[in-house]
Each structure stands twice: as structure tokens, then as C-alpha cells.
Motif scaffolding. Structure first.
Motif, PDB file in Angstrom:
ATOM      1  N   HIS A  37      -0.507   5.632 -47.619  1.00 52.47           N
ATOM      2  CA  HIS A  37      -1.269   4.890 -46.616  1.00 52.47           C
ATOM      3  C   HIS A  37      -0.615   5.072 -45.251  1.00 52.47           C
ATOM      4  N   LEU A  38      -1.225   5.899 -44.412  1.00 54.83           N
ATOM      5  CA  LEU A  38      -0.677   6.182 -43.090  1.00 54.83           C
ATOM      6  C   LEU A  38      -0.989   5.046 -42.124  1.00 54.83           C
ATOM      7  N   SER A  39      -0.112   4.885 -41.129  1.00 49.75           N
ATOM      8  CA  SER A  39      -0.309   3.860 -40.106  1.00 49.75           C
ATOM      9  C   SER A  39       0.178   4.386 -38.769  1.00 49.75           C
ATOM     10  N   SER A  40      -0.691   4.344 -37.775  1.00 47.24           N
ATOM     11  CA  SER A  40      -0.288   4.756 -36.431  1.00 47.24           C
ATOM     12  C   SER A  40       0.487   3.647 -35.730  1.00 47.24           C
ATOM     13  N   ARG A  41       0.432   2.425 -36.276  1.00 44.33           N
ATOM     14  CA  ARG A  41       1.134   1.293 -35.665  1.00 44.33           C
ATOM     15  C   ARG A  41       2.565   1.135 -36.163  1.00 44.33           C
ATOM     16  N   SER A  42       2.894   1.742 -37.281  1.00 47.45           N
ATOM     17  CA  SER A  42       4.230   1.605 -37.854  1.00 47.45           C
ATOM     18  C   SER A  42       5.122   2.740 -37.379  1.00 47.45           C
ATOM     19  N   SER A  43       6.351   2.414 -37.012  1.00 50.63           N
ATOM     20  CA  SER A  43       7.281   3.450 -36.547  1.00 50.63           C
ATOM     21  C   SER A  43       7.635   4.419 -37.672  1.00 50.63           C
ATOM     22  N   SER A  44       7.477   4.003 -38.923  1.00 51.21           N
ATOM     23  CA  SER A  44       7.760   4.891 -40.050  1.00 51.21           C
ATOM     24  C   SER A  44       6.603   5.863 -40.291  1.00 51.21           C
ATOM     25  N   GLY A  45       5.417   5.498 -39.809  1.00 51.95           N
ATOM     26  CA  GLY A  45       4.223   6.302 -40.039  1.00 51.95           C
ATOM     27  C   GLY A  45       3.440   5.865 -41.264  1.00 51.95           C
ATOM     28  N   TYR A  46       3.964   4.872 -42.013  1.00 51.53           N
ATOM     29  CA  TYR A  46       3.321   4.414 -43.243  1.00 51.53           C
ATOM     30  C   TYR A  46       3.103   2.911 -43.228  1.00 51.53           C
ATOM     31  N   LYS A  47       1.975   2.487 -43.744  1.00 53.51           N
ATOM     32  CA  LYS A  47       1.666   1.068 -43.866  1.00 53.51           C
ATOM     33  C   LYS A  47       2.604   0.439 -44.889  1.00 53.51           C
ATOM     34  N   GLY A  48       3.157  -0.730 -44.564  1.00 50.90           N
ATOM     35  CA  GLY A  48       4.036  -1.449 -45.471  1.00 50.90           C
ATOM     36  C   GLY A  48       5.467  -0.951 -45.496  1.00 50.90           C
ATOM     37  N   VAL A  49       5.796  -0.001 -44.614  1.00 46.34           N
ATOM     38  CA  VAL A  49       7.144   0.591 -44.602  1.00 46.34           C
ATOM     39  C   VAL A  49       7.757   0.431 -43.216  1.00 46.34           C
ATOM     40  N   ASN A  54      19.662  -2.417 -39.208  1.00 47.22           N
ATOM     41  CA  ASN A  54      21.029  -1.882 -39.206  1.00 47.22           C
ATOM     42  C   ASN A  54      21.299  -0.907 -40.350  1.00 47.22           C
ATOM     43  N   SER A  55      20.323  -0.065 -40.649  1.00 45.77           N
ATOM     44  CA  SER A  55      20.462   0.851 -41.780  1.00 45.77           C
ATOM     45  C   SER A  55      19.629   2.102 -41.551  1.00 45.77           C
ATOM     46  N   ASP A  56      19.977   3.163 -42.272  1.00 43.95           N
ATOM     47  CA  ASP A  56      19.179   4.385 -42.248  1.00 43.95           C
ATOM     48  C   ASP A  56      18.135   4.377 -43.358  1.00 43.95           C
ATOM     49  N   ARG A  57      18.085   3.297 -44.122  1.00 44.37           N
ATOM     50  CA  ARG A  57      17.165   3.210 -45.252  1.00 44.37           C
ATOM     51  C   ARG A  57      15.838   2.580 -44.810  1.00 44.37           C
ATOM     52  N   PHE A  58      14.851   2.662 -45.691  1.00 47.34           N
ATOM     53  CA  PHE A  58      13.518   2.159 -45.392  1.00 47.34           C
ATOM     54  C   PHE A  58      13.132   1.086 -46.393  1.00 47.34           C
ATOM     55  N   GLU A  59      12.496   0.044 -45.894  1.00 47.09           N
ATOM     56  CA  GLU A  59      12.091  -1.107 -46.703  1.00 47.09           C
ATOM     57  C   GLU A  59      10.580  -1.077 -46.896  1.00 47.09           C
ATOM     58  N   ALA A  60      10.144  -1.346 -48.117  1.00 40.63           N
ATOM     59  CA  ALA A  60       8.711  -1.430 -48.414  1.00 40.63           C
ATOM     60  C   ALA A  60       8.362  -2.863 -48.802  1.00 40.63           C
ATOM     61  N   GLY A  75      11.539  -3.083 -52.193  1.00 43.22           N
ATOM     62  CA  GLY A  75      12.856  -2.465 -52.266  1.00 43.22           C
ATOM     63  C   GLY A  75      13.222  -1.665 -51.037  1.00 43.22           C
ATOM     64  N   ASN A  76      14.473  -1.188 -51.022  1.00 38.92           N
ATOM     65  CA  ASN A  76      14.984  -0.295 -49.982  1.00 38.92           C
ATOM     66  C   ASN A  76      15.056   1.110 -50.554  1.00 38.92           C
ATOM     67  N   PHE A  77      14.721   2.094 -49.738  1.00 42.90           N
ATOM     68  CA  PHE A  77      14.636   3.477 -50.196  1.00 42.90           C
ATOM     69  C   PHE A  77      15.330   4.401 -49.196  1.00 42.90           C
ATOM     70  N   ASP A  78      15.765   5.564 -49.688  1.00 45.00           N
ATOM     71  CA  ASP A  78      16.458   6.529 -48.839  1.00 45.00           C
ATOM     72  C   ASP A  78      15.549   7.186 -47.814  1.00 45.00           C
ATOM     73  N   SER A  79      14.261   7.270 -48.100  1.00 47.33           N
ATOM     74  CA  SER A  79      13.336   7.913 -47.155  1.00 47.33           C
ATOM     75  C   SER A  79      12.069   7.083 -47.005  1.00 47.33           C
ATOM     76  N   ALA A  80      11.368   7.314 -45.899  1.00 47.26           N
ATOM     77  CA  ALA A  80      10.105   6.625 -45.646  1.00 47.26           C
ATOM     78  C   ALA A  80       9.072   7.028 -46.695  1.00 47.26           C
ATOM     79  N   VAL A  81       9.115   8.279 -47.145  1.00 42.69           N
ATOM     80  CA  VAL A  81       8.154   8.742 -48.147  1.00 42.69           C
ATOM     81  C   VAL A  81       8.364   8.012 -49.471  1.00 42.69           C
ATOM     82  N   GLU A  82       9.613   7.842 -49.889  1.00 42.82           N
ATOM     83  CA  GLU A  82       9.887   7.108 -51.129  1.00 42.82           C
ATOM     84  C   GLU A  82       9.364   5.673 -51.027  1.00 42.82           C
ATOM     85  N   ALA A  83       9.576   5.036 -49.878  1.00 43.82           N
ATOM     86  CA  ALA A  83       9.087   3.674 -49.668  1.00 43.82           C
ATOM     87  C   ALA A  83       7.565   3.650 -49.666  1.00 43.82           C
ATOM     88  N   ALA A  84       6.942   4.664 -49.059  1.00 39.19           N
ATOM     89  CA  ALA A  84       5.476   4.745 -49.019  1.00 39.19           C
ATOM     90  C   ALA A  84       4.895   4.935 -50.415  1.00 39.19           C
TER      91      ALA A  84
END
Length: 105
Positions: A37-49, A54-60, A75-84
Motif C-alpha cells: 500500500h503506497l502513500s505519497s504522504r508517508s516519508s517511508s512511501g508506504y501506508k502504515g509504515v 531515533n533508529s534506522d528501523r521501520f515501524e508498522a 513490529g519494527n523491521f530492518d527495511s520499509a519494504v519488510e514493514a510494508a
């Protein structure tokens, strides 16, 4: 299998020396058989992510705003894609639950 933008990333890329993830033309739109689910409003590029504080990880997170509004931490994930992917799975499960509830009345 990951799909990037309109075309899948080619495995036999000419560039060498790239460690880890490749730079791509756009966000990944599909992974592990799920539509992300892509999002133009999210800095990650994904809705819900979002990037974790203070981390390099991504939260979903997933919010079900149906009859019972719930904010579900995925959860927290190593990449935005994993969180997405986690978000896409949660959306799919929620849609299945909603269909079962409607049919079971």
C-alpha cells in the motif's frame, strides 16, 4: 519476488560492488505475493509504515476503524519494504475477518 515501479528489478545488473539493497527507480509495489500500500504522504512511501524514532528501523502499525477502532502495533523491521509487507498482511487478515463477520450474521 519484488516488483519495483512498473518493472521488476533485473537480477543480472551490470553494476557491481553494490552492497546490500540496490537503488531503484521507485518504491516496491509488490512483495511476497502481496500488493503493498503506497502513500505519497508517508516519508517511508508506504501506508502504515514510519521510521522508528531515533533508529534506522521501520515501524508498522495498522488501525482498524471498523466497528471497533483498534491501533495494532505490527513490529519494527530492518527495511520499509519488510514493514510494508507486515502491513499488507494485516490488511488482508482484517478484510478476511470482516467478510467472515458479515457472512455469519
Amino acid at each position: 519476488a519484488l516488483a519495483v515501479g512498473e518493472a521488476a528489478a533485473e537480477e543480472g545488473d551490470e553494476e557491481e560492488g553494490g552492497e546490500g539493497e540496490q537503488e531503484s527507480e521507485g518504491p516496491v509495489t509488490e512483495a511476497e505475493g502481496l500488493r503493498l500500500h503506497l502513500s505519497s504522504r508517508s516519508s517511508s512511501g508506504y501506508k502504515g509504515v514510519r521510521q522508528a524514532t531515533n533508529s534506522d528501523r521501520f515501524e508498522a502499525r495498522y488501525t482498524n476503524s471498523g466497528t471497533r477502532s483498534t491501533d495494532r502495533y505490527l513490529g519494527n523491521f530492518d527495511s520499509a519494504v519488510e514493514a510494508a509487507v507486515a502491513y499488507a498482511r494485516a490488511i488482508g487478515e482484517a478484510e478476511e475477518d470482516d467478510e467472515e463477520e458479515e457472512g455469519g450474521e
